[in-house]
Design a protein around this motif. Structure first.
Motif, PDB file in Angstrom:
ATOM      1  N   LEU A 508       0.823  -1.211   0.000  1.00  0.00           N
ATOM      2  CA  LEU A 508       0.000   0.000   0.000  1.00  0.00           C
ATOM      3  C   LEU A 508       0.855   1.258   0.000  1.00  0.00           C
ATOM      4  O   LEU A 508       0.441   2.301  -0.522  1.00  0.00           O
ATOM      5  CB  LEU A 508      -0.915   0.003   1.235  1.00  0.00           C
ATOM      6  CG  LEU A 508      -2.089  -0.978   1.219  1.00  0.00           C
ATOM      7  CD1 LEU A 508      -2.780  -0.983   2.577  1.00  0.00           C
ATOM      8  CD2 LEU A 508      -3.070  -0.620   0.124  1.00  0.00           C
ATOM      9  N   THR A 510       3.232   2.027  -1.748  1.00  0.00           N
ATOM     10  CA  THR A 510       3.609   2.504  -3.088  1.00  0.00           C
ATOM     11  C   THR A 510       2.778   3.716  -3.506  1.00  0.00           C
ATOM     12  O   THR A 510       3.228   4.501  -4.348  1.00  0.00           O
ATOM     13  CB  THR A 510       3.425   1.383  -4.122  1.00  0.00           C
ATOM     14  OG1 THR A 510       2.082   0.902  -4.083  1.00  0.00           O
ATOM     15  CG2 THR A 510       4.382   0.229  -3.841  1.00  0.00           C
ATOM     16  N   LEU A 511       1.597   3.882  -2.929  1.00  0.00           N
ATOM     17  CA  LEU A 511       0.793   5.065  -3.227  1.00  0.00           C
ATOM     18  C   LEU A 511       1.508   6.332  -2.774  1.00  0.00           C
ATOM     19  O   LEU A 511       1.627   7.309  -3.525  1.00  0.00           O
ATOM     20  CB  LEU A 511      -0.574   4.954  -2.544  1.00  0.00           C
ATOM     21  CG  LEU A 511      -1.464   3.782  -2.974  1.00  0.00           C
ATOM     22  CD1 LEU A 511      -2.680   3.691  -2.058  1.00  0.00           C
ATOM     23  CD2 LEU A 511      -1.889   3.946  -4.414  1.00  0.00           C
ATOM     24  N   THR A 514       4.834   6.863  -4.801  1.00  0.00           N
ATOM     25  CA  THR A 514       4.597   7.395  -6.149  1.00  0.00           C
ATOM     26  C   THR A 514       4.268   8.883  -6.092  1.00  0.00           C
ATOM     27  O   THR A 514       4.747   9.676  -6.918  1.00  0.00           O
ATOM     28  CB  THR A 514       3.460   6.628  -6.839  1.00  0.00           C
ATOM     29  OG1 THR A 514       3.794   5.232  -6.887  1.00  0.00           O
ATOM     30  CG2 THR A 514       3.235   7.131  -8.249  1.00  0.00           C
ATOM     31  N   SER A 580       6.951   1.026  -8.364  1.00  0.00           N
ATOM     32  CA  SER A 580       5.912   1.623  -7.519  1.00  0.00           C
ATOM     33  C   SER A 580       4.750   2.218  -8.307  1.00  0.00           C
ATOM     34  O   SER A 580       3.586   2.007  -7.934  1.00  0.00           O
ATOM     35  CB  SER A 580       6.525   2.691  -6.607  1.00  0.00           C
ATOM     36  OG  SER A 580       7.297   2.100  -5.610  1.00  0.00           O
ATOM     37  N   ALA A 584       0.953   1.029  -7.683  1.00  0.00           N
ATOM     38  CA  ALA A 584       0.022   2.041  -7.178  1.00  0.00           C
ATOM     39  C   ALA A 584      -1.210   2.147  -8.070  1.00  0.00           C
ATOM     40  O   ALA A 584      -2.341   2.237  -7.577  1.00  0.00           O
ATOM     41  CB  ALA A 584       0.729   3.389  -7.084  1.00  0.00           C
ATOM     42  N   VAL A 588      -5.067   1.355  -6.810  1.00  0.00           N
ATOM     43  CA  VAL A 588      -6.151   2.331  -6.936  1.00  0.00           C
ATOM     44  C   VAL A 588      -7.327   1.726  -7.700  1.00  0.00           C
ATOM     45  O   VAL A 588      -8.493   1.849  -7.296  1.00  0.00           O
ATOM     46  CB  VAL A 588      -5.642   3.613  -7.646  1.00  0.00           C
ATOM     47  CG1 VAL A 588      -6.805   4.522  -8.005  1.00  0.00           C
ATOM     48  CG2 VAL A 588      -4.658   4.344  -6.744  1.00  0.00           C
TER      49      VAL A 588
END
Length: 759
Positions: A508, A510-511, A514, A580, A584, A588
């Motif tokens: 998570l 990676t959100l 990024t 990433s 991400a 999403v």
């Protein structure tokens, strides 16, 4: 986790119903207090039984149980089918299945296998070596990884927890000093240093994964003591070996099947069952031919009704678990599984099974997934070496070993207690081992090279594979409440809960990572001071703290990466950055967007239409440079990576020009450069070279020989195993380039540190 080239398990699975929170795991008793609170809404009717297609016709005596109204599959007790001998099985898998291979009953008692044989056995372990008569367990070495890495490397790795603790403490001090100096600078100048706040926020964001891993790595103080064991003799437990496939090349599957049939294990004590979810007629014919020579060879293909969920690999495995009851003698005491492309070593079963036999509560034992077609320098970080040689042994020491999808052997009783393989997840392997831990079972990681498979040979396949893993891990974590609370994880230890929480959180994360990447070129173009300080003494302390943090981090990385190799660890660090954005985007789409905006749980899919594969690793058939760039930049969205690198480098040039134009004197120019763009250890350089990976791969993809050239094949039996050379990752030009970049950044940090004493 699946290393197969068919990274989404099968092309026809993509039309399946997408996975959402309303789906659950099949097979849990609804009266049990350990139920999940999510169910299937559209539950398929019981699957019809289809005849086996290798000359072995299934008996109709066992019919699948009906689904309960709550949405769970009710395991039907089979006490009437259980012979008396089952209760006294020396291997005590305590499965509700009847004893199989009844024509070869086991004579030995369970207690006779528990003590380990003290005298070492021969290291050869060819089929000719295996002793006849009663079975025993030989203790070959005190460590199962004794031959993988040894000597001075072990002494240095022993220091890893202490180095990690020191590195973490220094870095936290450095971040605290940065924040303190910004506050002091603002108080002294009466202005806000917005650029400095954004920069330190980005540094913290990029450092969070490393800090979380550091917390986990410090737990390596607990020594891992898993011995290297071998099961000897011919009175062995019975095992059903499933080879799962769905559209892979026949030759790839058959190489796995032939090597599995060639195990140094009594032929009447194990079966090899091909579970073909693609119903390939040519594969079926080939298996038929093998079954004429090997009576323990079977082929199965389930019926997949369009519009009804098939549940990917988990559904295929559960079908096999149901169907083996119809084979002569019933189901095996243990179940093993191999991916279609994973060629097992000859001693695979004899190496893994002892760890289940000596520990009654051991539910599952799994060796690492290793590969024989990884290109030189491993440009896409496909090898998993850091995970299998560093992370998994630490997890195993803390009793948190994962099932990684291939090569594992599992106790039937443990599977039945969790209702077989859980459905509704893209990571059924991780979910399975997690549920077993939640029920109080144990899992083991066998750190031996016992299987070798293939990595995806194209960029798109790699993206699909890794994003599927990430989505499956997060999806499982949501359903298991991040392993923090709930009946499903009630019997987990603190380390097991922390592990489940950590790896889901890292996906998570990676959100945030990024989003922070977007900010880097913006603040550089902004032209604001990135490092704020009130006076020269504070600048000195900042540089000295940064130097200490950088050098301690390099030292810590060297020690931590030793089991996998230094270059492998560095590849993993770069991989987290350039991968990433892909992860991400999929997170999403899977967990945040509603369906009417395109939300669905799936791995990464290319945009637009891709008419043909790039064949980028075949020097004879690969597409030209223009096509490779167009597909990877646009269809695979690497245009973001290209734009990031281009804009960041332009911003660095502009920022540097400003320093030369505004600052006066050599000292003034140097201070301006390091506080506006070149703050050690030149973070923008590491990020740019990492984000450039997809573009450099499109420009200069690695060349690989034909798969057959990587194998050594017996001309008589057709059994093939990877060559010694193909099992190792060659050192290539890209690895040398990244090491040069690391060296430049480290040398620049040292020079700035030294120069700080002269102003």
């Amino acid at each position: 986790m699946n290393g197969s080239t068919a990274t989404l398990y099968g092309p026809e699975e993509e039309e399946m119903t997408t996975l959402h929170g309303n789906q659950g795991y099949r097979g849990v008793n609804p009266t049990s207090p350990s139920n999940f609170d999510f169910h299937f809404q559209d539950i398929p009717s019981p699957r019809p039984r289809v005849p086996f297609r290798a000359g072995h016709t299934a008996s109709p005596r066992y019919s699948p149980p009906e689904y309960a109204s709550q949405g769970w599959l009710q395991p039907t007790p089979r006490t009437s089918d259980v012979p008396e001998a089952w209760a006294n099985s020396p291997y005590d898998s305590r499965s509700t299945s009847p004893t199989l291979y009844q024509n070869t009953p086991v004579q030995q008692s369970a207690q006779s296998l528990a003590p380990l044989v003290n005298t070492p056995a021969s290291p050869g372990f060819s089929k000719e070596w295996v002793q006849t008569g009663a079975s025993s367990i030989a203790r070959i070495n005190d460590r199962d990884d004794a031959e993988i890495w040894k000597g001075w490397k072990r002494w240095i790795f022993f220091l890893t927890p202490f180095l990690t603790f020191g590195n973490t403490a220094i870095y936290l001090f450095y971040l605290g000093l940065r924040i303190y100096c910004i506050i002091q600078a603002q108080n002294a100048a009466g202005i806000s240093y917005a650029g400095a706040w954004v920069f330190v926020a980005i540094e913290i964001a990029v450092a969070i994964p490393s800090l979380m891993h550091n917390c986990w790595t410090m737990l390596a103080l607990k020594k891992r003591g898993r011995a290297k064991l071998r099961l000897t003799g011919n009175d062995c437990p019975t095992v059903d070996v499933f080879v799962t496939c769905c559209g892979e090349d026949d030759e790839v599957v058959l190489d796995t099947v032939r090597a599995t049939l060639d195990q140094d294990y009594p032929q009447d004590r194990f079966r090899v069952i091909v579970l073909d979810d693609a119903k390939s007629a040519t594969l079926e014919d080939s298996v038929n031919q093998l079954s004429a020579i090997h009576p323990n060879m079977y082929y199965m293909a389930r019926e997949k009704i369009p519009g009804k969920p098939h549940h990917f690999k988990a559904g295929n495995l559960n079908y096999g678990l149901d169907q083996v009851h119809n084979l002569p003698g019933g189901a095996g005491q243990f179940m093993a599984a191999l991916d279609a492309d994973m060629i097992p070593e000859q001693e695979w079963l004899r190496a893994v099974l002892p760890h289940l036999l000596v520990e009654p509560k051991m539910a599952l034992a799994c060796p690492p997934q290793l590969f024989y077609n990884t290109p030189a320098s491993d440009p896409l970080a496909q090898s998993l070496d850091f995970f299998v040689h560093v992370i998994e042994p630490i997890k195993d020491a803390l009793s948190v070993a994962w099932c990684t999808g291939s090569g594992y052997v599992v106790r039937r009783e443990a599977l039945e207690e969790i209702g077989n393989f859980p459905l509704g997840s893209l990571a059924e392997d991780v979910a399975t081992s997690t549920l077993m831990l939640g029920k109080g079972w144990k899992t083991a990681y066998i750190h031996e090279p016992l299987q070798f498979g293939t990595v995806p040979e194209d960029f798109g396949g790699h993206l699909k594979q890794r994003t599927r893993w990430a989505i499956g891990t997060v999806d499982t974590a949501f359903k298991l409440k991040f392993c923090i609370w709930g009946d499903a994880v009630r019997q987990m230890t603190f380390a097991q809960r922390f592990s489940g929480f950590l790896y889901a959180t890292l996906s998570l994360y990676t959100l945030l990572l990024t989003a922070s990447l977007f900010a880097i070129p913006i603040i550089l173009l902004w032209g604001k001071q990135l490092v704020a300080y009130a006076n020269q003494d504070e600048l000195h302390w900042l540089i000295w703290a940064c130097f200490a943090a950088t050098l301690s981090n390099r030292l810590c990385e060297f020690a931590l990466f030793i089991p996998a190799g230094y270059n492998t660890g560095q590849r993993g660090s770069r991989y987290q950055l350039w991968m990433s954005p892909y992860i991400a985007i999929c997170i999403v789409r899977s967990f945040m967007l509603p369906k009417w905006l395109g939300g669905q749980t799936q791995a990464f899919k290319p945009t637009g239409s891709l008419g043909s594969t790039l064949n980028e690793r075949d020097p004879k058939t690969r597409k030209n440079l223009f096509v490779r760039l167009r597909v990877i930049l646009f269809n695979y969205m690497a245009l973001f990576h290209f734009a990031f690198v281009y804009v960041t480098l332009v911003a660095v040039v502009i920022s540097s020009y400003r320093c030369f134009a505004v600052a006066s004197g050599f000292k003034g120019v140097v201070i301006c450069l390091i506080t506006h763009a070149f703050w050690p250890p030149l973070t923008f350089l590491f990020i740019c070279t990492s984000l450039w990976t997809p573009v450099s791969y499109a420009i200069d993809p690695p060349s690989m020989p034909e798969r057959e050239d990587l194998l050594t094949r017996d001309p008589k039996t057709g059994v093939a195993h990877p060559t010694t050379k193909s099992k190792k990752i060659a050192f290539g030009g890209q690895a040398a380039w990244f090491e040069l970049q690391y060296t430049v950044a480290t040398v620049a940090t040292i020079l700035i540190f030294v120069y700080s004493f002269f102003w």
